[in-house]
Motif scaffolding. Structure first.
Motif, mmCIF file in Angstrom:
data_model
loop_
_atom_site.group_PDB
_atom_site.id
_atom_site.type_symbol
_atom_site.label_atom_id
_atom_site.label_comp_id
_atom_site.label_asym_id
_atom_site.label_seq_id
_atom_site.Cartn_x
_atom_site.Cartn_y
_atom_site.Cartn_z
ATOM 1 N N PRO A 147 0.833 -1.222 0.000
ATOM 2 C CA PRO A 147 0.000 0.000 0.000
ATOM 3 C C PRO A 147 0.854 1.252 0.000
ATOM 4 C CG PRO A 147 0.061 -0.970 2.178
ATOM 5 C CD PRO A 147 0.812 -1.914 1.282
ATOM 6 N N THR A 149 2.923 4.077 -3.082
ATOM 7 C CA THR A 149 3.122 4.417 -4.485
ATOM 8 C C THR A 149 4.591 4.226 -4.857
ATOM 9 O OG1 THR A 149 1.317 5.989 -4.456
ATOM 10 C CG2 THR A 149 2.948 6.238 -6.214
ATOM 11 N N TYR A 165 -1.165 0.496 -6.882
ATOM 12 C CA TYR A 165 -1.595 1.329 -5.745
ATOM 13 C C TYR A 165 -1.414 2.807 -6.076
ATOM 14 C CZ TYR A 165 -1.932 3.102 -0.983
ATOM 15 O OH TYR A 165 -2.302 3.793 0.141
ATOM 16 N N LYS A 168 -4.071 4.108 -8.489
ATOM 17 C CA LYS A 168 -5.350 4.313 -7.815
ATOM 18 C C LYS A 168 -5.293 5.527 -6.908
ATOM 19 C CE LYS A 168 -8.664 1.985 -4.798
ATOM 20 N NZ LYS A 168 -8.972 0.742 -4.044
ATOM 21 N N GLU A 169 -4.188 5.678 -6.187
ATOM 22 C CA GLU A 169 -4.103 6.775 -5.212
ATOM 23 C C GLU A 169 -4.115 8.138 -5.888
ATOM 24 O OE1 GLU A 169 -1.788 7.399 -1.121
ATOM 25 O OE2 GLU A 169 -0.432 7.150 -2.807
ATOM 26 N N ASN A 217 -3.168 15.281 -7.948
ATOM 27 C CA ASN A 217 -3.783 14.088 -8.526
ATOM 28 C C ASN A 217 -4.551 14.467 -9.789
ATOM 29 O OD1 ASN A 217 -6.199 15.225 -7.736
ATOM 30 N ND2 ASN A 217 -6.503 13.845 -5.995
ATOM 31 N N ASN A 247 2.233 9.160 0.874
ATOM 32 C CA ASN A 247 1.195 10.196 0.917
ATOM 33 C C ASN A 247 0.974 10.635 2.356
ATOM 34 O OD1 ASN A 247 -0.987 11.870 0.669
ATOM 35 N ND2 ASN A 247 -2.206 10.466 -0.550
#
Length: 894
Positions: A147, A149, A165, A168-169, A217, A247
């Motif tokens: 989990p 990046t 991951y 998606k993040e 993002n 993050n």
């Protein structure tokens, strides 16, 4: 004893079976051979799910089934299992076709002595393939389930890879990467220059760099992240950047890490076919196969005949090669499977695995040597890549905030941890080897009250195959309790076991920050409530206090006077309660002066002595011991410090219901290094130190942890507000001081506090005397609270003043215009409509004196109120009001 090899032989000659078995036994290979002679028998054996074969031996054209067709069928089930062709004779094209179709090797029936060597080599290569594939799957699972990046890019910022991951993040897709997504496209504009500077430094120093950035993002939202980047030089000479992105957006908002890596998996080159050559006793080449000739840079095997190693592309190794050849020829013994370097005609270095055996005539005479070698450069590279990848993965795990791990529930319902990063030692104080086959070293660390919840959450994740996520506490002996956050994703294997891939992170500091935030929010709520009610509540108290003062002056009845005194005490207590709430909520006004606290300590000690005398008749005796050394001055608010001492002394008396001793001490202390106490750490400096000690029952651990919380009290209902110690702590902190509490059950408690000493001369607070002299002058009273306005007018009229009243700004302005002889304006500050502050500001510079009144004096009120005018806080006793008016009028007339 090792398990015999399971060999499937595709051959219809049963007599050949014994010959083959004899050769394998001679070569040191124990084996169990299954013979199949037809296509149906072959398909049946291949389709048997309960039987696995280690090697398949097949003639090139076995009866009943074509060899290449058998090879294709075999490879569908056995991807890496060696498939070796054993034939009477084969042409060069047939060999090449079989190898290209997936055959591992071949051998002629007339030379079966080579078969054990070929089988051993083939099994070794097959095992390496399996290990590399398993390693690739394991590493891929970590990258895809971690989990955090992970991405890689070039030095210009072009992103080549982002793990699932990370996609998606940040909301991006694989298509975004393919269309040229660049780091500089998603970084905050203000951070681009710093990123450029960091990349320049990274390239020049080749050191791992970590820095905080703001990334955008896909929705354009800003995320606060920490990026750790390492640079690697690819085989093509290009610089490749590998980054882990954590993050911090949610973590920083609530004071909690996520992790990143890069894809380091490299392809392993397939094993190349074997090269064959033979030489005479003078070490001249007599012949070779086509592949060997191609390696030598020759057009055909015929071009090699008569040449020696010094005439080949590998002449750098020629002397060594011929030395090895002579040892075989002279000893008559084979030299098998040794690894060595070889230079190609193009000047490249490759690794080869070589075997050399004596070449003999039928009579046993040595004619020369027969040699084979295979190019194992790809396998060597794969081994080095495996070591490099494991090393890089280990380095990567060091940058993950916490420990990453595999956690397995075996089919026997027991648990183990097949893999964990070295961070397990920091979190659980154990090594990866301690938990490899036993999960108990971790469960022993989990607090008993949390263990059942953790176990149930794991069982739920196993049952539903949903991600496991849990916050729980652990404790290592003789160390503080830690809060951990765990997250992992489960996968169920074919045998029924479940493997989780995830991480554990220490969130102790995050939990502390969370508690502090909740505490701050609670205090802000109390402050807002207190601010809202203080003015109106003090107005009500002011009315009660005003009439009580008037009645006290008018009555001659002693019992009535005593009742009025109790009312006045209750009103003052109510005002003190509001003041305590305001102090605790960091509201209200502070009047700092330079002072010696010994005077307040002495007054408080006298108060305790006097207050406890009434208990002596009931057999309860108290002793007060004062040890007040001369101390330096401090800067403090007299009223608030008196409140601190009164609260602590009152608590000390309540802690000794059967009597006891109260010790009050003061002294100067100079602290050179941080002084670590139970409640606080005092920084270096010069301080005035005060302590109040009782000989009571002490404080339990449960009460100790809550004693400074607002509205928490151990006193009976109606006997305490729970604000005393809360306001004490707030006052000491507002004075930049430190408070500490030491207690022992059955022996008593000591409250001590440290306030910084100052070098100014001792200044004592002035004592104001209040005279009951009849007043003179005309006063305009302004207040929108009708009851309070009435009591003020009645009280001042009785003092001899001439009074006028107004209920608003506009009404007061009209009266001031009509009456030029008004000596003093007494106005409430907070009124409906225009405020008393505006009314006072309109009189700035005029001869009219102004005294303001309010139920709450805070910093904003103090700043807005004209500095030349007096400001009082409600409720105000009539004596205090009269004294203030007389003082203001006298100063104006003087």
């Amino acid at each position: 004893m090792s398990k015999p090899l399971e060999i499937l032989l595709l051959e219809d000659d049963e007599q050949y079976l014994s010959v083959l078995k004899e050769q394998l036994d001679t070569g040191g290979l124990g084996s169990k051979i299954t013979l199949v002679g037809t296509e149906d028998e072959f398909l049946k054996e291949i389709g048997d799910q309960n039987h696995e074969y280690d090697v398949l031996l097949s003639g090139h054209k076995p009866p009943g089934l074509d060899g290449l067709k058998a090879l294709n069928i075999f490879r569908k089930k056995y991807v890496d299992t060696p498939f070796i062709i054993v034939a009477d004779e084969m042409g060069e094209e047939a060999v090449i076709a079989a190898i290209e179709q997936g055959a591992t090797d071949y051998v002629f029936k007339v030379n079966l002595k080579r078969l054990p060597v070929i089988i051993k080599r083939s099994l070794s290569d097959s095992d390496l393939k399996k290990r590399l594939r398993e390693s690739e799957i394991k590493y891929k699972q970590f990258i895809e389930t971690l989990p955090a990046t992970i991405f890689s890019s070039d030095i210009q910022g072009n992103i080549h890879f982002v793990n699932p991951y990370g996609l998606k993040e940040f909301g991006y897709t694989v298509e975004d990467i393919a269309h040229g997504l660049n780091v500089f496209d998603i970084i905050h504009p203000e951070d681009k220059l710093r990123l450029t500077q960091n990349l320049t430094q990274l390239v020049s120093t080749h050191q791992i760099l970590s820095d905080d950035y703001r990334l955008l993002n896909r929705l354009g939202e800003t995320l606060d992240v920490t990026v750790t980047t390492n640079s690697l030089l690819t085989s093509g000479g290009q610089i490749e950047l590998h980054s882990v992105v954590i993050n911090n957006t949610e973590r920083r908002r609530m004071e909690t890490d996520v992790i990143a890596s890069r894809d380091l998996l490299q392809r392993v080159i397939d094993i190349l076919p074997v090269r064959v050559f033979w030489k005479d006793t003078h070490l001249h080449y007599l012949g070779c196969n086509t592949i060997f000739a191609q390696d030598a840079g020759l057009a055909s095997p015929a071009d090699l005949i008569g040449k020696n190693d010094f005439q080949m592309g590998w002449k750098e190794q020629a002397e060594k090669y011929q030395k090895d050849d002579r040892v075989v020829i002279e000893s008559g013994e084979s030299s098998l499977d040794f690894e060595e370097l070889q230079t190609t005609p193009q000047g490249n270095k490759i690794w080869i695995k070589t075997s050399k055996v004596p070449l003999t005539n039928p009579q046993g005479g040595i004619l020369g040597i027969l040699g084979t070698y295979e190019d194992i450069t790809a396998r060597k590279s794969a081994e080095e890549a495996l070591l490099l990848r494991d090393s890089q993965f280990k380095k990567l795990s060091l940058h993950v905030p916490g420990m990453i791990y595999q956690f397995e529930k075996k089919i026997d319902e027991t648990y183990r941890v097949p893999f964990t990063s070295e961070a397990i030692s920091d979190i659980f104080d154990c090594s990866p080897q301690d938990v490899l086959e036993d999960f108990s070293p971790i469960t022993k660390r989990i607090l008993p009250e949390d263990l059942d919840r953790v176990v149930k959450s794991i069982e739920y994740s196993a049952k539903n195959l949903t991600p496991w996520q849990c916050e729980y506490r652990i404790q290592i002996p003789e160390k503080p309790i830690k809060w951990l956050f765990g997250h992992s994703s489960p996968e169920k294997s074919d045998n029924g076991s479940i493997m989780w891939y995830g991480f554990n992170a220490d969130i102790t500091e995050h939990k502390k920050a969370e508690e502090e935030l909740l505490h701050t929010q609670r205090m802000e709520g109390i402050g807002n409530i207190a601010t809202g009610i203080a003015h109106d509540f003090n107005n009500v108290l002011g009315v009660v206090l005003g009439y009580a003062n008037l009645l006290e002056r008018q009555t001659s009845s002693e019992s009535t006077r005593e009742s009025l005194e109790k009312i006045i005490i209750a009103v003052k207590r109510g005002a003190d309660m509001v003041k305590q709430i305001m102090i605790f909520a960091h509201k209200g006004d502070i009047d700092y002066v330079t002072m010696d606290l010994r005077h307040i300590l002495k007054d408080s000690a006298d108060y305790v002595t006097e207050a406890t005398k009434s208990l002596e008749s009931r057999g309860v005796h108290y002793k007060v011991i004062s040890s007040l050394e001369k101390t330096s001055n401090v800067i403090a608010d007299i009223g608030q410090m008196k409140q601190v001492l009164d609260n602590l002394l009152t608590n000390a008396i309540h802690a000794m219901p059967r009597g006891g001793t109260v010790s009050i001490c003061s002294n100067n202390v100079s602290i050179a290094t941080p002084l670590v106490l139970r409640n606080t750490t005092v920084l270096p400096g010069d301080y005035v130190h005060f302590s109040i000690t009782d000989t009571g029952s002490g404080i339990t651990e449960e009460v100790y942890n809550k004693m400074f919380e607002p509205f928490f009290t151990t006193k009976p209902k109606g006997r305490g507000t729970g604000l005393g110690l809360a306001s004490v702590k707030s006052i000491i902190e507002k004075h930049n001081g430190y408070i500490n509490v030491e207690t022992k059950l059955g022996e008593g408690t000591t409250f001590e506090f440290y306030i910084r000493a100052v070098s100014q001369e001792e200044t004592l607070p002035a004592v104001v005397s209040i005279d009951d002299i009849v007043g003179e002058g005309k006063i305009l009273i302004v207040d929108d609270n009708e009851p309070y306005l009435a009591v003020l007018k009645l009280s001042l009229d009785m003092k001899g003043y001439s009074t006028l009243i107004a209920r608003s700004y506009d009404e007061a302005t009209a009266i001031l215009k009509e009456n030029k002889d008004i000596d003093l304006l007494l106005t409430d500050i907070h009124m409906i409509g225009r405020s008393g502050i505006e009314l006072a500001q309109s009189l700035t510079g005029k001869k009219v004196c102004v005294v303001g009144m309010t139920g709450l004096i805070d910093e904003d009120t103090r700043e807005a109120w004209p500095q030349e005018y007096t400001l009082l806080q409600k409720p105000i006793s009539m004596d205090e009001l009269n004294s203030t008016i007389r003082t203001v009028l006298s100063a104006n007339n003087g």
